[in-house]
Write a protein that holds these residues in place. Structure first.
Motif, short mmCIF file in Angstrom:
data_model
loop_
_atom_site.label_atom_id
_atom_site.label_comp_id
_atom_site.label_asym_id
_atom_site.label_seq_id
_atom_site.Cartn_x
_atom_site.Cartn_y
_atom_site.Cartn_z
N GLY A 30 11.17 -24.34 22.75
CA GLY A 30 11.06 -24.90 22.82
C GLY A 30 12.55 -25.28 23.56
O GLY A 30 14.10 -24.55 23.41
N ALA A 31 12.26 -26.94 24.69
CA ALA A 31 13.83 -26.61 24.68
C ALA A 31 15.36 -26.77 23.86
O ALA A 31 16.32 -26.90 24.04
N MET A 32 14.90 -27.08 22.33
CA MET A 32 16.04 -27.67 21.68
C MET A 32 15.94 -26.12 21.17
O MET A 32 17.79 -26.20 21.06
N GLY A 33 15.13 -25.31 21.05
CA GLY A 33 15.76 -24.09 19.87
C GLY A 33 16.17 -22.91 20.95
O GLY A 33 16.75 -22.39 20.46
N TRP A 38 11.30 -16.12 17.56
CA TRP A 38 10.05 -15.50 17.77
C TRP A 38 10.01 -16.98 17.91
O TRP A 38 10.80 -18.21 17.85
N ASN A 39 8.79 -17.14 18.95
CA ASN A 39 8.36 -18.06 19.58
C ASN A 39 6.60 -18.01 19.86
O ASN A 39 6.28 -16.98 19.20
N ARG A 40 5.77 -18.55 19.36
CA ARG A 40 4.19 -18.80 18.98
C ARG A 40 3.98 -18.27 20.82
O ARG A 40 3.08 -17.51 20.65
N THR A 41 4.23 -18.53 21.99
CA THR A 41 4.08 -18.16 23.28
C THR A 41 5.19 -17.17 23.79
O THR A 41 5.96 -17.27 23.37
N LYS A 57 9.01 -16.87 26.09
CA LYS A 57 10.15 -18.11 26.74
C LYS A 57 11.45 -17.45 25.84
O LYS A 57 12.45 -17.97 25.75
N CYS A 87 13.41 -24.64 14.25
CA CYS A 87 12.99 -25.98 15.21
C CYS A 87 12.02 -26.10 16.22
O CYS A 87 11.67 -25.32 17.28
N TYR A 125 8.14 -28.11 16.98
CA TYR A 125 7.00 -29.51 17.69
C TYR A 125 7.01 -30.41 16.96
O TYR A 125 8.10 -31.62 16.39
N VAL A 172 3.62 -22.18 10.91
CA VAL A 172 4.17 -21.21 11.07
C VAL A 172 4.65 -20.93 9.59
O VAL A 172 4.73 -19.17 9.20
N THR A 208 13.62 -29.45 12.57
CA THR A 208 12.38 -30.09 13.36
C THR A 208 12.47 -31.79 12.96
O THR A 208 12.32 -32.01 11.86
N THR A 209 11.96 -32.73 14.06
CA THR A 209 11.91 -33.78 13.21
C THR A 209 10.51 -34.27 12.41
O THR A 209 9.53 -33.78 13.16
N ILE A 225 18.43 -33.82 14.20
CA ILE A 225 19.56 -33.63 15.75
C ILE A 225 19.51 -34.81 16.60
O ILE A 225 18.51 -35.31 17.00
N THR A 246 20.60 -34.23 22.73
CA THR A 246 19.44 -33.76 23.51
C THR A 246 19.54 -31.88 23.71
O THR A 246 20.93 -31.92 23.47
N1 FVH Z 1 14.28 -31.98 23.27
C1 FVH Z 1 15.02 -33.58 22.47
O1 FVH Z 1 16.11 -33.89 23.25
C2 FVH Z 1 14.63 -33.90 21.01
C3 FVH Z 1 16.46 -33.74 20.32
C4 FVH Z 1 16.32 -35.07 19.54
C5 FVH Z 1 15.99 -33.25 18.65
N2 FVH Z 1 14.16 -33.40 18.73
C6 FVH Z 1 13.81 -32.68 17.98
O2 FVH Z 1 13.70 -31.48 18.13
C7 FVH Z 1 12.13 -30.34 17.86
C8 FVH Z 1 12.20 -29.81 18.34
O3 FVH Z 1 11.86 -29.98 19.84
P1 FVH Z 1 11.86 -29.13 21.36
O4 FVH Z 1 12.56 -30.22 22.48
O5 FVH Z 1 12.14 -27.87 21.13
O6 FVH Z 1 9.57 -29.61 21.97
P2 FVH Z 1 9.68 -28.95 22.17
O7 FVH Z 1 10.49 -28.64 24.10
O8 FVH Z 1 8.51 -29.43 22.85
O9 FVH Z 1 9.12 -27.21 22.25
C9 FVH Z 1 8.30 -27.78 20.95
C10 FVH Z 1 7.80 -25.85 20.47
O10 FVH Z 1 7.32 -26.48 19.29
C11 FVH Z 1 6.48 -24.69 19.07
N3 FVH Z 1 4.87 -25.30 18.37
C12 FVH Z 1 4.34 -26.58 19.24
N4 FVH Z 1 3.58 -26.58 17.65
C13 FVH Z 1 3.51 -25.07 17.29
C14 FVH Z 1 2.44 -24.16 16.21
N5 FVH Z 1 1.68 -25.20 15.49
N6 FVH Z 1 3.06 -23.25 15.91
C15 FVH Z 1 3.66 -22.70 16.74
N7 FVH Z 1 4.67 -23.20 16.76
C16 FVH Z 1 5.05 -24.42 17.87
C17 FVH Z 1 6.21 -24.91 20.41
O11 FVH Z 1 5.74 -23.55 20.64
P3 FVH Z 1 5.62 -22.84 21.96
O12 FVH Z 1 4.35 -23.82 22.56
O13 FVH Z 1 6.35 -22.99 22.95
O14 FVH Z 1 4.35 -21.91 21.80
C18 FVH Z 1 7.80 -24.99 21.43
O15 FVH Z 1 8.66 -23.87 20.62
C19 FVH Z 1 11.16 -31.60 17.70
O16 FVH Z 1 10.97 -32.01 16.55
C20 FVH Z 1 11.68 -32.53 18.21
O17 FVH Z 1 11.38 -34.13 18.12
C21 FVH Z 1 14.15 -32.80 20.21
#
Ligand code: FVH
Length: 292
Positions: free
Chosen positions: A12-15, A32-35, A38, A66, A68, A76, A93-94, A119, A122
């Protein structure tokens, strides 16, 4: 100590930001990412994209997650407990503190070294001097992988209770969200008189900064539990907040953040503490009857 290999699950954005920074720092990275889709930019920078979680975990001794939320981490990792055995898991992960402890116990049952990280910044700030990440859990994992952790942020270790980093994170965020809700209420009041948000932001920034000087004073009350020498009493404060309420109604807006504070104050006044300091509202938050 430079790690030879690192796997990151979740782009995701943070990863993405963590991955890019690890590559810039010279680490060898499997992702690795689910979809799909990326990983493309990162593979162009030298990362290796794995086709499955198992393949990704097998590639490295250190696995960084890292995702959701807590549920997605289990979704995962649950089927890969045996693949993770003997490796180090760093979860960024939060989660809640109890969720972090639950994951630490799960990791312990499978002989996985577990470090929880939260974390405090941002994605854009990762890798800069302003970036902060708090850790708790395995001190050995923290010490061993410090070079990687410090590439992302200023790293702090808060103790071997895996829930502590999360507790700190959420406690800090609670303060920030309440402050911003108050800021937005102030903006709404002024915008009702056609005063732009930017004017309020400019004046409020220095006012709020000055107010933070009082945090240490509050901490003294909170550590002793003695609220008998009020800087501002609860009775005095509720009169002021009621004035803000009336002013808000006059301007045609609702004072929801202020009402929340009034509710906390009222519990203490009703219990006979109206002459004591405002900081006493913490007792309303501790009360078992609080609204969930
Ligand atoms: N972004 C920020 O500003 C904050 C700063 C503080 C800390 N957080 C925490 O970091 C975690 C990840 O945040 P993120 O910004 O990367 O989140 P997304 O862009 O929404 O990406 C989410 C990733 O999680 C994957 N995912 C979601 N559900 C599943 C699932 N059931 N199985 C496998 N993967 C899953 C998602 O995959 P995809 O939708 O791309 O396939 C993304 O890789 C988070 O805890 C924040 O609280 C960030």
């Amino acid at each position: 100590m430079t790690i030879s290999s690192l796997t990151l699950l979740g782009l995701g954005a943070m990863g993405q930001s963590l991955a890019g920074t690890a590559l810039d720092a010279g680490h060898s990275l499997t992702i690795w990412n689910r979809t799909s889709g990326k990983a493309d930019g990162l593979t162009a920078q030298g990362a290796t994209a794995a086709g499955s979680v198992r393949e990704a975990v097998t590639a490295s001794e250190v696995i960084v997650v890292c995702l959701y939320d807590h549920a997605s981490v289990h979704a995962v990792l649950d089927t890969e407990a045996e693949t993770l055995r003997g490796r180090t898991l760093i979860n960024l992960t939060t989660t809640t503190p109890e969720e972090a402890r639950e994951l630490a116990a799960w990791a312990d049952r499978h002989s996985i070294a577990y470090l929880a990280g939260t974390i405090m910044t941002t994605p854009q700030v990762i890798g800069s001097p302003d970036s902060v990440i708090l850790y708790s859990g395995s001190q050995n994992a923290f010490n061993t992988h410090r070079e990687l952790l410090d590439a992302w942020a200023t790293s702090s270790y808060d103790g071997d209770d895996a829930g502590l980093a999360s507790l700190w994170d959420l406690a800090m965020l609670s303060g920030i969200y309440s402050m911003f809700a108050g800021f937005l209420h102030g903006v709404a009041m002024l915008q009702s008189a056609s005063i732009p948000a930017s004017s309020y932001a400019q004046r409020a920034a220095s006012f709020m900064a000055a107010m933070t000087e009082l945090l240490g004073h509050s901490a003294e009350h909170l550590e002793t539990g003695d609220y008998s020498q009020p800087l501002q009493s609860l009775e005095w404060t509720t009169t002021l907040l009621e004035t803000i309420n009336r002013a808000s109604r006059e301007q045609g807006i609702t004072a929801a953040p202020v009402k929340m504070v009034q509710w906390l104050i009222q519990q203490q006044i009703d219990a006979g503490h109206g002459a004591e300091d405002f900081d006493r509202i913490i007792e309303s938050m501790r009360a078992a009857t609080q609204v969930q």
